[in-house]
Design a protein around this motif. Structure first.
Motif, PDB file in Angstrom:
ATOM      1  N   GLU A 108     -36.006  69.750  11.750  1.00  8.29           N
ATOM      2  CA  GLU A 108     -36.427  70.858  12.615  1.00  8.29           C
ATOM      3  C   GLU A 108     -35.400  71.106  13.715  1.00  8.29           C
ATOM      4  OE1 GLU A 108     -39.461  72.852  12.619  1.00  8.29           O
ATOM      5  OE2 GLU A 108     -39.257  72.199  10.534  1.00  8.29           O
ATOM      6  N   LEU A 109     -34.866  70.033  14.310  1.00 12.86           N
ATOM      7  CA  LEU A 109     -33.856  70.189  15.356  1.00 12.86           C
ATOM      8  C   LEU A 109     -32.579  70.803  14.803  1.00 12.86           C
ATOM      9  CD1 LEU A 109     -34.250  66.850  17.348  1.00 12.86           C
ATOM     10  CD2 LEU A 109     -34.698  69.157  18.195  1.00 12.86           C
ATOM     11  N   ALA A 110     -32.192  70.395  13.594  1.00 14.47           N
ATOM     12  CA  ALA A 110     -30.968  70.930  12.994  1.00 14.47           C
ATOM     13  C   ALA A 110     -31.130  72.399  12.629  1.00 14.47           C
ATOM     14  CB  ALA A 110     -30.601  70.110  11.759  1.00 14.47           C
ATOM     15  N   ALA A 111     -32.307  72.775  12.168  1.00 19.78           N
ATOM     16  CA  ALA A 111     -32.534  74.153  11.741  1.00 19.78           C
ATOM     17  C   ALA A 111     -32.631  75.103  12.931  1.00 19.78           C
ATOM     18  CB  ALA A 111     -33.820  74.236  10.911  1.00 19.78           C
ATOM     19  N   GLU A 112     -33.298  74.661  13.988  1.00 14.04           N
ATOM     20  CA  GLU A 112     -33.490  75.520  15.156  1.00 14.04           C
ATOM     21  C   GLU A 112     -33.641  74.630  16.394  1.00 14.04           C
ATOM     22  OE1 GLU A 112     -36.429  79.098  16.752  1.00 14.04           O
ATOM     23  OE2 GLU A 112     -36.646  78.282  14.735  1.00 14.04           O
ATOM     24  N   PRO A 113     -32.516  74.331  17.068  1.00 11.71           N
ATOM     25  CA  PRO A 113     -32.572  73.447  18.234  1.00 11.71           C
ATOM     26  C   PRO A 113     -33.610  73.917  19.250  1.00 11.71           C
ATOM     27  CG  PRO A 113     -30.297  73.928  17.643  1.00 11.71           C
ATOM     28  CD  PRO A 113     -31.163  74.824  16.791  1.00 11.71           C
ATOM     29  N   ALA A 114     -34.462  72.998  19.642  1.00 13.25           N
ATOM     30  CA  ALA A 114     -35.535  73.325  20.585  1.00 13.25           C
ATOM     31  C   ALA A 114     -35.937  72.062  21.314  1.00 13.25           C
ATOM     32  CB  ALA A 114     -36.732  73.928  19.838  1.00 13.25           C
ATOM     33  N   SER A 115     -36.809  72.228  22.265  1.00 12.33           N
ATOM     34  CA  SER A 115     -37.321  71.073  22.994  1.00 12.33           C
ATOM     35  C   SER A 115     -38.164  70.214  22.060  1.00 12.33           C
ATOM     36  CB  SER A 115     -38.160  71.533  24.186  1.00 12.33           C
ATOM     37  OG  SER A 115     -38.811  70.429  24.785  1.00 12.33           O
ATOM     38  N   LEU A 116     -38.042  68.893  22.188  1.00  8.76           N
ATOM     39  CA  LEU A 116     -38.821  67.997  21.340  1.00  8.76           C
ATOM     40  C   LEU A 116     -40.313  68.214  21.509  1.00  8.76           C
ATOM     41  CD1 LEU A 116     -36.952  64.560  21.537  1.00  8.76           C
ATOM     42  CD2 LEU A 116     -37.372  65.948  19.506  1.00  8.76           C
ATOM     43  N   SER A 117     -40.729  68.659  22.701  1.00 11.92           N
ATOM     44  CA  SER A 117     -42.156  68.875  22.941  1.00 11.92           C
ATOM     45  C   SER A 117     -42.714  69.996  22.082  1.00 11.92           C
ATOM     46  CB  SER A 117     -42.404  69.182  24.422  1.00 11.92           C
ATOM     47  OG  SER A 117     -41.718  70.367  24.807  1.00 11.92           O
ATOM     48  N   ASN A 118     -41.837  70.840  21.531  1.00  6.57           N
ATOM     49  CA  ASN A 118     -42.283  71.961  20.703  1.00  6.57           C
ATOM     50  C   ASN A 118     -42.240  71.638  19.214  1.00  6.57           C
ATOM     51  OD1 ASN A 118     -42.657  73.581  22.997  1.00  6.57           O
ATOM     52  ND2 ASN A 118     -40.493  74.201  22.992  1.00  6.57           N
ATOM     53  N   ILE A 119     -41.881  70.412  18.861  1.00  3.07           N
ATOM     54  CA  ILE A 119     -41.757  70.026  17.456  1.00  3.07           C
ATOM     55  C   ILE A 119     -42.818  68.981  17.130  1.00  3.07           C
ATOM     56  CG2 ILE A 119     -40.272  68.965  15.716  1.00  3.07           C
ATOM     57  CD1 ILE A 119     -37.867  70.051  17.203  1.00  3.07           C
ATOM     58  N   GLY A 120     -43.635  69.241  16.136  1.00  4.19           N
ATOM     59  CA  GLY A 120     -44.619  68.272  15.684  1.00  4.19           C
ATOM     60  C   GLY A 120     -43.952  67.203  14.844  1.00  4.19           C
ATOM     61  N   GLN A 125     -43.953  56.612   5.846  1.00  7.64           N
ATOM     62  CA  GLN A 125     -44.514  57.655   6.704  1.00  7.64           C
ATOM     63  C   GLN A 125     -43.671  57.850   7.955  1.00  7.64           C
ATOM     64  OE1 GLN A 125     -48.527  56.278   7.332  1.00  7.64           O
ATOM     65  NE2 GLN A 125     -49.333  57.432   5.607  1.00  7.64           N
ATOM     66  N   ILE A 126     -43.190  56.747   8.534  1.00  4.25           N
ATOM     67  CA  ILE A 126     -42.333  56.839   9.720  1.00  4.25           C
ATOM     68  C   ILE A 126     -41.024  57.547   9.375  1.00  4.25           C
ATOM     69  CG2 ILE A 126     -41.006  55.481  11.390  1.00  4.25           C
ATOM     70  CD1 ILE A 126     -43.257  53.373  11.221  1.00  4.25           C
ATOM     71  N   LEU A 127     -40.413  57.175   8.249  1.00  2.00           N
ATOM     72  CA  LEU A 127     -39.173  57.832   7.824  1.00  2.00           C
ATOM     73  C   LEU A 127     -39.386  59.325   7.606  1.00  2.00           C
ATOM     74  CD1 LEU A 127     -37.640  55.253   5.310  1.00  2.00           C
ATOM     75  CD2 LEU A 127     -36.792  55.852   7.583  1.00  2.00           C
ATOM     76  N   ASP A 128     -40.485  59.681   6.971  1.00  2.00           N
ATOM     77  CA  ASP A 128     -40.781  61.099   6.733  1.00  2.00           C
ATOM     78  C   ASP A 128     -40.918  61.845   8.058  1.00  2.00           C
ATOM     79  OD1 ASP A 128     -40.734  60.692   4.029  1.00  2.00           O
ATOM     80  OD2 ASP A 128     -42.926  60.541   3.800  1.00  2.00           O
ATOM     81  N   ALA A 129     -41.577  61.220   9.049  1.00  2.00           N
ATOM     82  CA  ALA A 129     -41.762  61.873  10.349  1.00  2.00           C
ATOM     83  C   ALA A 129     -40.422  62.065  11.057  1.00  2.00           C
ATOM     84  CB  ALA A 129     -42.713  61.047  11.213  1.00  2.00           C
ATOM     85  N   VAL A 130     -39.556  61.027  11.047  1.00  2.00           N
ATOM     86  CA  VAL A 130     -38.237  61.148  11.681  1.00  2.00           C
ATOM     87  C   VAL A 130     -37.402  62.208  10.973  1.00  2.00           C
ATOM     88  CG1 VAL A 130     -36.090  59.935  12.201  1.00  2.00           C
ATOM     89  CG2 VAL A 130     -38.277  58.773  12.512  1.00  2.00           C
ATOM     90  N   ALA A 131     -37.410  62.196   9.641  1.00  2.00           N
ATOM     91  CA  ALA A 131     -36.649  63.184   8.877  1.00  2.00           C
ATOM     92  C   ALA A 131     -37.129  64.595   9.185  1.00  2.00           C
ATOM     93  CB  ALA A 131     -36.773  62.892   7.380  1.00  2.00           C
ATOM     94  N   HIS A 132     -38.446  64.776   9.354  1.00  2.00           N
ATOM     95  CA  HIS A 132     -38.988  66.097   9.670  1.00  2.00           C
ATOM     96  C   HIS A 132     -38.494  66.571  11.032  1.00  2.00           C
ATOM     97  CE1 HIS A 132     -41.804  69.381  10.227  1.00  2.00           C
ATOM     98  NE2 HIS A 132     -42.223  68.817  11.348  1.00  2.00           N
ATOM     99  N   VAL A 133     -38.533  65.689  12.038  1.00  2.00           N
ATOM    100  CA  VAL A 133     -38.099  66.065  13.388  1.00  2.00           C
ATOM    101  C   VAL A 133     -36.609  66.399  13.403  1.00  2.00           C
ATOM    102  CG1 VAL A 133     -37.786  65.231  15.742  1.00  2.00           C
ATOM    103  CG2 VAL A 133     -39.913  64.762  14.542  1.00  2.00           C
ATOM    104  N   VAL A 134     -35.774  65.566  12.751  1.00  2.00           N
ATOM    105  CA  VAL A 134     -34.338  65.814  12.708  1.00  2.00           C
ATOM    106  C   VAL A 134     -34.034  67.125  11.995  1.00  2.00           C
ATOM    107  CG1 VAL A 134     -32.143  64.961  11.786  1.00  2.00           C
ATOM    108  CG2 VAL A 134     -33.741  63.371  12.866  1.00  2.00           C
TER     109      VAL A 134
END
Length: 361
Positions: free
Chosen positions: A109-121, A98-107
Motif C-alpha cells: 500500500e505504501l509503495a502504490a500510494e505513499p500515505a500516512s500509516l494511520s490511513n492504511i489498514g 498472517q503476520i507476513l501477509d499483514a506486513v506485505a499488505h502495508v508495504v
C-alpha cells in the motif's frame, strides 16, 4: 584539542549494550528485553550496475537462525523478500504467515500510494473477510433450539451413554433426564413458570446438574449460588431477587436439607431436592421456551460494589454452545468441571458436554 576532547567524551554515549539496558530496566535478570526483532538485510548486489572493479556476490545462499521467538527479515531485491524466522514452540506457522501477509499488505500500500500509516489498514481484503466471518460466528443453525431440547435429543440418541461421573457415583443420559423431569414437575407444581428464577443453592454435584436441567425443563431460569459464599453476599443476592421479581414470577430456592440451615433468613420459598417424586420420570414435559426468554442469572463478584445479576437468555445460551461446537473440531470425550457453578465459566463445560453426548466429570 577541545573539539577532539569533546568528541571523544561524546563517544562514551554512542552505544549502550543490551545487557546494560536490561540492568537499568525493570525486566527481571535472565529475561529477554524483547521477543521480536526486525532485520533489514544489507546484502551486496549480485549484479552491479557499473563496469569493472566492483565487488559483487554470486551464488548467494544463506540460512537464518534467531534467538527470539519471532524475527522478521526484509531482503532487498526485485521483489522485496519478507522472511519470518520463528520458534515453533512459541509461534505457530499459520500465525507467522498472517503476520507476513499483514506486513506485505502495508508495504504494498505504501509503495502504490505513499500515505500516512494511520490511513492504511494492516489487513488485506481476504483477511478482512475471514475476520468478519469469524466475528459472525460462522454458519450456526438458523432455527432456535433450546439447550434442554438439545439435551433431550441427545438422550433419545444415546440413552445409555455416561453423562455424569463423580468420584463415588455416575449417571447415564437416560437416568439424568429422568431425574431432571421429576424435579421439573415438582417445580411446576410449586409455581415455576417461564422465566421464573430458581436459586440453585447446592454444592457442585450430580444433584446440582439435575437441578440446572430440571429448572430449564420447567421453563425457569436457574440462579447458581455457592453455599460457600459469605453470608453477606448470599443475603444480597436473595434480597435482590426478591425485590426485582416481587411483581412477576416469584423466585424459589432449591437446596439440600443439609444446606438449608446455612441459608440466611428470606421470604423466598425453599424446596428440598430430596422431596422430588420419581413418578412418570421418563416422559419430557415439553414446555417450550422462546429465544429471548431468561435462561439463567449469574451474579458478578461485587468487587466494585454490590453483586449485580447478569441475565442471559436462552438464545444467547444456545448461540454460545453452538459456537463452541462450531469452533472446535471435536467435542471433549470427558470434561472436568473445576469452576464453581456460580461462575459463568461453568456454562461452557456443562452445556457443551451434555449437548454433545459426552461425559461431564
Amino acid at each position: 584539542r577541545s573539539i577532539q576532547r569533546d568528541q571523544l567524551t561524546a563517544r562514551n554515549f554512542e552505544y549502550t549494550s543490551l545487557a546494560q539496558i536490561v540492568r537499568c530496566s525493570e525486566v527481571p535478570p535472565g529475561s529477554q528485553l524483547f521477543d521480536t526483532i526486525v532485520v533489514f538485510e544489507n546484502l551486496l548486489d549480485p549484479e552491479p550496475a557499473g563496469g569493472g572493479g566492483e565487488v559483487c556476490a554470486s551464488n548467494v545462499d544463506y540460512r537464518e537462525y534467531s534467538n527470539y521467538p519471532l524475527a522478521l527479515l526484509a531482503v532487498p531485491g526485485e521483489p522485496l523478500e519478507l522472511i519470518a524466522v520463528i520458534d515453533p514452540t512459541m509461534v505457530q506457522e499459520a500465525h507467522a504467515r498472517q503476520i507476513l501477509d499483514a506486513v506485505a499488505h502495508v508495504v504494498s500500500e505504501l509503495a502504490a500510494e505513499p500515505a500516512s500509516l494511520s490511513n492504511i489498514g494492516i489487513l488485506g481484503k481476504p483477511e478482512q473477510t475471514r475476520m468478519l466471518e469469524f466475528g459472525r460466528g460462522g454458519d450456526l443453525a438458523s432455527k432456535f433450539e433450546s439447550a434442554q431440547s438439545c439435551f433431550e435429543r441427545v438422550v433419545s440418541e444415546t440413552p445409555e451413554a455416561l453423562a455424569l461421573r463423580t468420584e463415588t457415583s455416575s449417571l447415564s443420559y437416560n437416568r439424568l433426564n429422568a431425574a431432571a423431569n421429576s424435579l421439573a414437575r415438582m417445580l411446576v407444581d410449586a409455581g415455576t413458570r417461564n422465566g421464573s428464577p430458581v436459586v440453585l443453592y447446592l454444592e457442585r454435584s450430580i444433584d446440582a446438574i439435575v437441578g440446572i436441567l430440571g429448572i430449564l425443563k420447567a421453563g425457569g431460569a436457574y440462579v447458581p449460588l455457592d453455599p460457600y459464599f459469605p453470608q453477606g453476599r448470599i443475603s444480597q443476592v436473595l434480597d435482590d431477587l426478591d425485590r426485582e421479581f416481587a411483581h412477576s414470577a416469584r423466585p424459589l430456592i432449591l437446596t439440600h436439607r443439609s444446606l438449608a440451615e446455612r441459608l440466611p433468613k428470606s421470604s423466598i420459598t425453599t424446596l428440598m431436592i430430596e422431596d422430588v417424586q420419581r413418578e412418570d420420570a421418563a416422559s419430557n414435559l415439553g414446555i417450550q421456551v422462546a429465544s429471548e426468554q431468561l435462561a439463567y442469572i449469574v451474579y458478578t463478584s461485587g468487587s466494585t460494589g454490590k453483586p449485580k445479576g447478569v441475565m442471559v437468555s436462552h438464545g444467547s445460551l444456545t448461540a454460545s454452545t453452538q459456537a463452541r461446537a462450531h469452533f472446535y473440531p471435536e467435542s471433549p470425550r470427558r470434561y472436568l468441571l473445576l469452576s464453581s457453578l456460580a461462575t459463568d465459566s461453568s456454562v461452557a463445560g456443562v452445556f457443551w458436554t451434555l449437548t454433545s453426548g459426552t461425559t461431564l466429570m
